[in-house]
Design a protein around this motif. Structure first.
Motif, PDB file in Angstrom:
ATOM      1  N   ALA A  63      65.976   0.849  55.522  1.00 12.18           N
ATOM      2  CA  ALA A  63      65.941  -0.566  55.143  1.00 12.18           C
ATOM      3  C   ALA A  63      65.197  -0.726  53.822  1.00 12.18           C
ATOM      4  CB  ALA A  63      65.264  -1.390  56.240  1.00 12.18           C
ATOM      5  N   MET A  64      64.145   0.079  53.627  1.00 11.92           N
ATOM      6  CA  MET A  64      63.423  -0.017  52.361  1.00 11.92           C
ATOM      7  C   MET A  64      64.301   0.438  51.201  1.00 11.92           C
ATOM      8  SD  MET A  64      59.624   1.081  51.345  1.00 11.92           S
ATOM      9  CE  MET A  64      59.859   2.516  50.343  1.00 11.92           C
ATOM     10  N   ARG A  65      65.029   1.523  51.423  1.00  9.05           N
ATOM     11  CA  ARG A  65      65.954   1.971  50.372  1.00  9.05           C
ATOM     12  C   ARG A  65      66.948   0.861  50.062  1.00  9.05           C
ATOM     13  NH1 ARG A  65      66.321   7.393  53.332  1.00  9.05           N
ATOM     14  NH2 ARG A  65      64.763   8.649  52.264  1.00  9.05           N
ATOM     15  N   ARG A  66      67.475   0.221  51.095  1.00 11.27           N
ATOM     16  CA  ARG A  66      68.471  -0.843  50.901  1.00 11.27           C
ATOM     17  C   ARG A  66      67.908  -1.973  50.029  1.00 11.27           C
ATOM     18  NH1 ARG A  66      67.956  -6.034  53.606  1.00 11.27           N
ATOM     19  NH2 ARG A  66      67.449  -4.891  55.496  1.00 11.27           N
ATOM     20  N   VAL A  67      66.684  -2.386  50.305  1.00 15.52           N
ATOM     21  CA  VAL A  67      66.102  -3.486  49.533  1.00 15.52           C
ATOM     22  C   VAL A  67      65.929  -3.071  48.070  1.00 15.52           C
ATOM     23  CG1 VAL A  67      64.053  -4.915  49.212  1.00 15.52           C
ATOM     24  CG2 VAL A  67      64.970  -4.545  51.513  1.00 15.52           C
ATOM     25  N   ILE A  68      65.445  -1.846  47.851  1.00 22.81           N
ATOM     26  CA  ILE A  68      65.236  -1.370  46.477  1.00 22.81           C
ATOM     27  C   ILE A  68      66.575  -1.255  45.740  1.00 22.81           C
ATOM     28  CG2 ILE A  68      64.506   0.628  45.106  1.00 22.81           C
ATOM     29  CD1 ILE A  68      62.235   1.022  47.182  1.00 22.81           C
ATOM     30  N   GLU A  69      67.584  -0.760  46.455  1.00 25.49           N
ATOM     31  CA  GLU A  69      68.895  -0.578  45.826  1.00 25.49           C
ATOM     32  C   GLU A  69      69.559  -1.915  45.512  1.00 25.49           C
ATOM     33  OE1 GLU A  69      70.784   1.858  48.750  1.00 25.49           O
ATOM     34  OE2 GLU A  69      69.383   3.508  48.399  1.00 25.49           O
ATOM     35  N   ASP A  70      69.122  -2.968  46.157  1.00 23.50           N
ATOM     36  CA  ASP A  70      69.709  -4.290  45.928  1.00 23.50           C
ATOM     37  C   ASP A  70      69.107  -5.011  44.718  1.00 23.50           C
ATOM     38  OD1 ASP A  70      71.527  -4.084  47.942  1.00 23.50           O
ATOM     39  OD2 ASP A  70      70.438  -5.335  49.376  1.00 23.50           O
ATOM     40  N   TYR A  71      68.072  -4.433  44.112  1.00 26.29           N
ATOM     41  CA  TYR A  71      67.526  -5.056  42.908  1.00 26.29           C
ATOM     42  C   TYR A  71      68.581  -5.094  41.811  1.00 26.29           C
ATOM     43  CZ  TYR A  71      62.727  -4.355  44.632  1.00 26.29           C
ATOM     44  OH  TYR A  71      61.584  -4.381  45.348  1.00 26.29           O
ATOM     45  N   TYR A  76      65.191  -3.240  38.420  1.00 28.74           N
ATOM     46  CA  TYR A  76      65.108  -1.843  38.853  1.00 28.74           C
ATOM     47  C   TYR A  76      64.525  -0.969  37.743  1.00 28.74           C
ATOM     48  CZ  TYR A  76      66.314   2.513  41.146  1.00 28.74           C
ATOM     49  OH  TYR A  76      66.242   3.742  41.749  1.00 28.74           O
ATOM     50  N   ASP A  77      65.021  -1.186  36.523  1.00 26.84           N
ATOM     51  CA  ASP A  77      64.615  -0.315  35.412  1.00 26.84           C
ATOM     52  C   ASP A  77      63.181  -0.559  34.941  1.00 26.84           C
ATOM     53  OD1 ASP A  77      67.017   0.941  35.437  1.00 26.84           O
ATOM     54  OD2 ASP A  77      67.826  -0.043  33.660  1.00 26.84           O
ATOM     55  N   ARG A  78      62.679  -1.783  35.112  1.00 27.80           N
ATOM     56  CA  ARG A  78      61.355  -2.007  34.544  1.00 27.80           C
ATOM     57  C   ARG A  78      60.234  -1.985  35.581  1.00 27.80           C
ATOM     58  NH1 ARG A  78      60.075  -7.617  35.154  1.00 27.80           N
ATOM     59  NH2 ARG A  78      61.968  -8.827  35.435  1.00 27.80           N
ATOM     60  N   THR A  79      60.539  -1.640  36.818  1.00 26.54           N
ATOM     61  CA  THR A  79      59.472  -1.478  37.806  1.00 26.54           C
ATOM     62  C   THR A  79      59.218   0.007  38.043  1.00 26.54           C
ATOM     63  OG1 THR A  79      61.165  -1.784  39.504  1.00 26.54           O
ATOM     64  CG2 THR A  79      59.746  -3.652  39.043  1.00 26.54           C
ATOM     65  N   THR A  80      57.959   0.328  38.323  1.00 26.52           N
ATOM     66  CA  THR A  80      57.604   1.718  38.591  1.00 26.52           C
ATOM     67  C   THR A  80      57.918   2.058  40.047  1.00 26.52           C
ATOM     68  OG1 THR A  80      55.353   1.196  39.305  1.00 26.52           O
ATOM     69  CG2 THR A  80      55.698   1.551  36.934  1.00 26.52           C
ATOM     70  N   TYR A  81      57.741   3.341  40.352  1.00 28.52           N
ATOM     71  CA  TYR A  81      58.052   3.846  41.689  1.00 28.52           C
ATOM     72  C   TYR A  81      57.363   3.023  42.783  1.00 28.52           C
ATOM     73  CZ  TYR A  81      58.675   7.529  45.226  1.00 28.52           C
ATOM     74  OH  TYR A  81      59.016   8.252  46.335  1.00 28.52           O
ATOM     75  N   TYR A  82      56.043   2.907  42.708  1.00 30.45           N
ATOM     76  CA  TYR A  82      55.330   2.207  43.777  1.00 30.45           C
ATOM     77  C   TYR A  82      55.448   0.692  43.672  1.00 30.45           C
ATOM     78  CZ  TYR A  82      53.520   6.369  45.995  1.00 30.45           C
ATOM     79  OH  TYR A  82      53.431   7.549  46.685  1.00 30.45           O
ATOM     80  N   GLN A  83      55.758   0.172  42.494  1.00 36.44           N
ATOM     81  CA  GLN A  83      56.079  -1.258  42.417  1.00 36.44           C
ATOM     82  C   GLN A  83      57.334  -1.556  43.230  1.00 36.44           C
ATOM     83  OE1 GLN A  83      56.257  -1.920  38.181  1.00 36.44           O
ATOM     84  NE2 GLN A  83      54.186  -2.751  38.110  1.00 36.44           N
ATOM     85  N   LYS A  84      58.316  -0.643  43.150  1.00 42.43           N
ATOM     86  CA  LYS A  84      59.527  -0.830  43.955  1.00 42.43           C
ATOM     87  C   LYS A  84      59.169  -0.824  45.435  1.00 42.43           C
ATOM     88  CE  LYS A  84      62.894   1.189  40.731  1.00 42.43           C
ATOM     89  NZ  LYS A  84      62.038   1.417  39.562  1.00 42.43           N
ATOM     90  N   TRP A  85      58.298   0.107  45.819  1.00 37.41           N
ATOM     91  CA  TRP A  85      57.900   0.203  47.236  1.00 37.41           C
ATOM     92  C   TRP A  85      57.214  -1.069  47.708  1.00 37.41           C
ATOM     93  CZ3 TRP A  85      55.958   5.194  49.882  1.00 37.41           C
ATOM     94  CH2 TRP A  85      56.834   6.258  49.631  1.00 37.41           C
ATOM     95  N   ILE A  86      56.212  -1.529  46.949  1.00 31.41           N
ATOM     96  CA  ILE A  86      55.407  -2.641  47.455  1.00 31.41           C
ATOM     97  C   ILE A  86      56.232  -3.928  47.508  1.00 31.41           C
ATOM     98  CG2 ILE A  86      54.356  -3.336  45.240  1.00 31.41           C
ATOM     99  CD1 ILE A  86      52.587  -3.162  48.674  1.00 31.41           C
ATOM    100  N   ARG A  87      57.155  -4.094  46.552  1.00 31.31           N
ATOM    101  CA  ARG A  87      58.030  -5.269  46.602  1.00 31.31           C
ATOM    102  C   ARG A  87      58.954  -5.198  47.807  1.00 31.31           C
ATOM    103  NH1 ARG A  87      59.858  -7.139  40.737  1.00 31.31           N
ATOM    104  NH2 ARG A  87      57.825  -7.059  39.740  1.00 31.31           N
ATOM    105  N   ALA A  88      59.475  -4.010  48.082  1.00 25.38           N
ATOM    106  CA  ALA A  88      60.378  -3.872  49.222  1.00 25.38           C
ATOM    107  C   ALA A  88      59.626  -4.106  50.532  1.00 25.38           C
ATOM    108  CB  ALA A  88      61.029  -2.484  49.211  1.00 25.38           C
TER     109      ALA A  88
END
Lengths: 135, 101
Positions: A63-71, A76-88
């Protein structure tokens, strides 16, 4: 005088119908292989994911992958790895009704006020719930 | 995994298979660059809850057999500069695979 807004990113060459994360085989130039230390909040984000996904079973890693992939591509390009995680994680604990969006926003305001009182710089808008914070 | 329904295993090690060439509606684990490409079943990884359903908080059933597929690099990249027998292996779920006659 008005100026046109400048595009921050460009559509990927030959991306076809790919999802935003699915970039295998596209040309992005050389990979940055330099190591860097993790910030405390990044380690906490990692710990939170393990607790939510493995121990509390609030959502699966899929589900976390799904949320990140939906950006969108820009986000997607301007967020860092853990920014993607915490937003998801933020989106999913609201989606799964662990907390409400209003509760998160209230808490963010409290934390921001505490930091300001302590004389620290505050970038409170960085995880605004809309996900489209001002530049 | 024993109590759950699982699709019958369609492929055996050594079978030639093709990755479906379709758009994904929602989450999927099959990379774009492998879609429509053919390879050989290298091993059978087991039966797993379906990530395409887990991604939406569903139970992830029926279980999906996960295959390790071996592709020749020269089949994936038209200008591949390395040796012609170089290969790449990727885990692909059953419902993304088609049999090759």
């Amino acid at each position: 005088m008005t100026t046109s807004p400048t595009r921050k990113t460009f559509l990927r060459e030959g991306a076809g119908g790919r999802a935003v994360h699915d970039v295998g085989g596209l040309d992005f130039g050389p990979i940055d292989r330099s190591e860097h230390d993790l910030a405390l909040w990044e380690k906490r984000t990692d710990a939170m994911l393990i607790l939510l996904a493995s121990k509390k079973n609030v959502f699966k890693i899929d589900a976390m992958r799904r949320v990140i992939e939906d950006y969108g591509q820009q986000e997607y390009d301007r967020t860092t790895y853990y920014q993607k995680w915490i937003r998801a994680i933020r989106n999913l604990i609201v989606e799964q009704e662990v907390v409400t969006a209003a509760e998160i926003e209230q808490r963010m305001r409290e934390v921001a006020a505490r930091h300001r009182d302590a004389g620290r710089e505050v970038e409170a808008d960085h995880i605004a719930l809309t996900g489209s914070e001002p530049q | 995994m024993s109590a759950h329904t699982v699709h019958a295993m369609r492929f055996s090690v050594g079978d030639r298979v093709k990755v479906a060439s379709r758009l994904a509606l929602g989450h999927c684990r099959t990379p774009w660059y492998l879609r429509g490409r053919s390879g050989i079943v290298a091993s059978i990884q087991g039966a797993y809850h379906d990530p395409e359903r887990l991604a939406y908080h569903k139970p992830g059933l029926p279980l999906q057999t996960l295959y390790k597929i071996r592709f020749l690099q020269t089949d994936l990249w038209p200008a591949y500069p390395g040796p012609t027998d170089d290969h790449l292996e990727a885990d692909i779920y059953d419902d993304w695979l088609e049999s090759v006659p």
